[in-house]
Design a protein around this motif. Structure first.
Motif, short mmCIF file in Angstrom:
data_model
loop_
_atom_site.label_atom_id
_atom_site.label_comp_id
_atom_site.label_asym_id
_atom_site.label_seq_id
_atom_site.Cartn_x
_atom_site.Cartn_y
_atom_site.Cartn_z
N TYR A 16 0.30 -1.07 -0.41
CA TYR A 16 0.16 0.45 -0.03
C TYR A 16 0.82 1.40 0.08
O TYR A 16 0.33 2.40 -0.72
CB TYR A 16 -1.30 0.30 1.18
CG TYR A 16 -2.38 -1.05 1.09
CD1 TYR A 16 -3.03 -0.86 0.34
CD2 TYR A 16 -2.28 -2.53 1.39
CE1 TYR A 16 -4.76 -1.05 0.46
CE2 TYR A 16 -3.37 -3.08 1.42
CZ TYR A 16 -4.67 -2.57 0.69
OH TYR A 16 -5.11 -3.08 0.84
N TRP A 21 -5.03 2.84 -4.69
CA TRP A 21 -6.42 1.53 -5.00
C TRP A 21 -7.87 2.74 -5.60
O TRP A 21 -8.48 3.28 -5.02
CB TRP A 21 -6.80 1.20 -3.22
CG TRP A 21 -7.68 0.28 -3.13
CD1 TRP A 21 -8.08 -0.63 -4.15
CD2 TRP A 21 -8.20 -0.15 -1.88
NE1 TRP A 21 -9.18 -1.06 -3.52
CE2 TRP A 21 -9.50 -1.20 -2.38
CE3 TRP A 21 -8.30 -0.50 -1.00
CZ2 TRP A 21 -9.88 -2.44 -1.18
CZ3 TRP A 21 -9.11 -0.72 0.22
CH2 TRP A 21 -9.71 -2.18 -0.07
N TRP A 23 -10.83 1.81 -6.64
CA TRP A 23 -12.83 1.49 -6.23
C TRP A 23 -13.80 1.18 -7.19
O TRP A 23 -14.29 1.90 -7.32
CB TRP A 23 -13.06 1.93 -5.11
CG TRP A 23 -12.38 1.72 -3.81
CD1 TRP A 23 -11.43 1.30 -3.59
CD2 TRP A 23 -12.52 2.85 -2.79
NE1 TRP A 23 -11.06 1.16 -2.00
CE2 TRP A 23 -11.17 2.40 -1.80
CE3 TRP A 23 -13.31 4.18 -1.89
CZ2 TRP A 23 -11.06 4.03 -0.85
CZ3 TRP A 23 -13.30 4.33 -1.87
CH2 TRP A 23 -12.02 4.36 -0.11
N HIS A 83 -5.77 -9.87 4.18
CA HIS A 83 -5.33 -10.21 3.28
C HIS A 83 -4.50 -11.66 3.43
O HIS A 83 -3.87 -11.11 4.32
CB HIS A 83 -4.23 -8.65 2.49
CG HIS A 83 -4.73 -7.17 2.71
ND1 HIS A 83 -4.98 -6.94 3.76
CD2 HIS A 83 -4.85 -6.51 1.49
CE1 HIS A 83 -5.58 -5.62 3.29
NE2 HIS A 83 -5.23 -5.47 1.89
N TYR A 91 -6.02 -12.57 -2.14
CA TYR A 91 -7.09 -12.35 -1.77
C TYR A 91 -7.25 -11.24 -0.46
O TYR A 91 -6.46 -10.72 0.61
CB TYR A 91 -7.26 -13.69 -1.02
CG TYR A 91 -6.80 -14.83 -1.73
CD1 TYR A 91 -8.22 -14.60 -2.80
CD2 TYR A 91 -5.96 -15.41 -2.26
CE1 TYR A 91 -8.60 -15.83 -4.09
CE2 TYR A 91 -5.61 -17.05 -2.89
CZ TYR A 91 -7.05 -16.42 -4.01
OH TYR A 91 -7.00 -18.23 -4.64
N GLN A 92 -8.44 -10.85 -0.61
CA GLN A 92 -8.82 -9.35 0.63
C GLN A 92 -9.93 -9.63 0.28
O GLN A 92 -10.79 -9.95 -0.32
CB GLN A 92 -8.44 -7.98 -0.37
CG GLN A 92 -8.68 -6.56 0.40
CD GLN A 92 -8.32 -5.61 -0.01
OE1 GLN A 92 -9.89 -5.60 -1.32
NE2 GLN A 92 -7.86 -5.40 0.15
N ARG A 93 -10.63 -9.22 1.90
CA ARG A 93 -12.22 -9.36 2.01
C ARG A 93 -11.97 -8.71 3.12
O ARG A 93 -10.97 -8.00 4.07
CB ARG A 93 -12.58 -10.78 2.74
CG ARG A 93 -12.04 -11.26 3.92
CD ARG A 93 -12.82 -12.38 4.34
NE ARG A 93 -12.15 -12.51 6.25
CZ ARG A 93 -12.26 -13.47 6.47
NH1 ARG A 93 -13.27 -14.53 6.26
NH2 ARG A 93 -12.12 -14.12 7.69
N TRP A 100 -13.88 -13.19 0.01
CA TRP A 100 -12.66 -13.17 -0.13
C TRP A 100 -12.82 -13.12 -1.66
O TRP A 100 -13.54 -13.56 -2.39
CB TRP A 100 -11.95 -14.55 -0.08
CG TRP A 100 -11.53 -15.09 1.70
CD1 TRP A 100 -12.09 -15.74 2.27
CD2 TRP A 100 -10.76 -13.80 2.16
NE1 TRP A 100 -11.52 -15.04 3.64
CE2 TRP A 100 -10.17 -14.49 3.95
CE3 TRP A 100 -9.93 -13.15 2.17
CZ2 TRP A 100 -9.29 -13.77 4.63
CZ3 TRP A 100 -8.32 -12.70 3.00
CH2 TRP A 100 -8.56 -13.02 3.93
N TYR A 101 -12.10 -11.80 -2.21
CA TYR A 101 -11.76 -12.09 -3.63
C TYR A 101 -10.27 -11.93 -3.86
O TYR A 101 -9.45 -11.60 -2.85
CB TYR A 101 -12.95 -10.55 -4.32
CG TYR A 101 -12.06 -9.53 -3.39
CD1 TYR A 101 -11.48 -8.43 -3.97
CD2 TYR A 101 -13.06 -8.20 -2.33
CE1 TYR A 101 -11.24 -7.35 -3.00
CE2 TYR A 101 -13.47 -7.59 -1.47
CZ TYR A 101 -11.71 -6.99 -1.83
OH TYR A 101 -11.38 -5.76 -1.54
N GLU A 102 -10.34 -12.15 -5.08
CA GLU A 102 -8.39 -11.62 -5.68
C GLU A 102 -8.41 -10.24 -5.44
O GLU A 102 -9.12 -9.55 -6.27
CB GLU A 102 -8.77 -12.07 -7.18
CG GLU A 102 -7.98 -14.08 -6.93
CD GLU A 102 -7.75 -14.39 -8.54
OE1 GLU A 102 -7.31 -13.84 -9.25
OE2 GLU A 102 -8.25 -15.87 -8.85
N PHE A 103 -7.50 -10.02 -5.23
CA PHE A 103 -7.17 -8.64 -4.79
C PHE A 103 -5.83 -8.11 -6.03
O PHE A 103 -6.33 -7.61 -6.77
CB PHE A 103 -6.90 -7.59 -3.28
CG PHE A 103 -6.43 -6.21 -2.94
CD1 PHE A 103 -7.27 -5.43 -3.23
CD2 PHE A 103 -5.39 -6.26 -3.21
CE1 PHE A 103 -7.14 -4.42 -2.94
CE2 PHE A 103 -5.40 -4.90 -2.84
CZ PHE A 103 -5.88 -3.95 -2.94
#
Length: 103
Positions: A16, A21, A23, A83, A91-93, A100-103
């Motif tokens: 970061y 980032w 959105w 993460h 992955y992040q949520r 969870w989803y691919e970041f």
């Protein structure tokens, strides 16, 4: 994501620091190293912008506390994200308990 490894605080910092980032089409945030400043804008729930700080409380989490300003006035909120990493995939949520989803 359930079998992926939690990312270290140093890994979160590298992910970061001094980066933006996006959105989707409804906003973006910037994570400055200087004083860990967080700035963002969003069109979700009405146009507005946020200013605050970002920090890593451990366990692969990144959090930001910001005061959001818009036509509704100003309000402060805290958001945290977890993460994990499996190979080159991060992955992040949203914490707690987001999907969870691919970041």
């Amino acid at each position: 994501a359930a079998k992926a490894t939690t990312i270290s605080d140093e890994g979160i910092y590298q992910l970061y620091k001094n980066r933006s980032w996006r959105w989707g089409n409804h906003g973006a945030a910037y994570f400055a190293v200087s004083k860990r400043q967080f700035t963002a804008w969003s069109t979700e729930g009405g146009k507005g912008y946020g200013e605050g700080i970002w920090f890593m409380p451990g366990s692969g989490k990144l959090c930001f506390r910001a005061t959001w300003h818009g036509s509704w006035g100003a309000k402060t909120s805290l958001s945290c994200f977890e993460h994990r990493q499996a190979g080159k995939v991060i992955y992040q949520r949203k914490s707690p308990g987001g999907d969870w989803y691919e970041f």
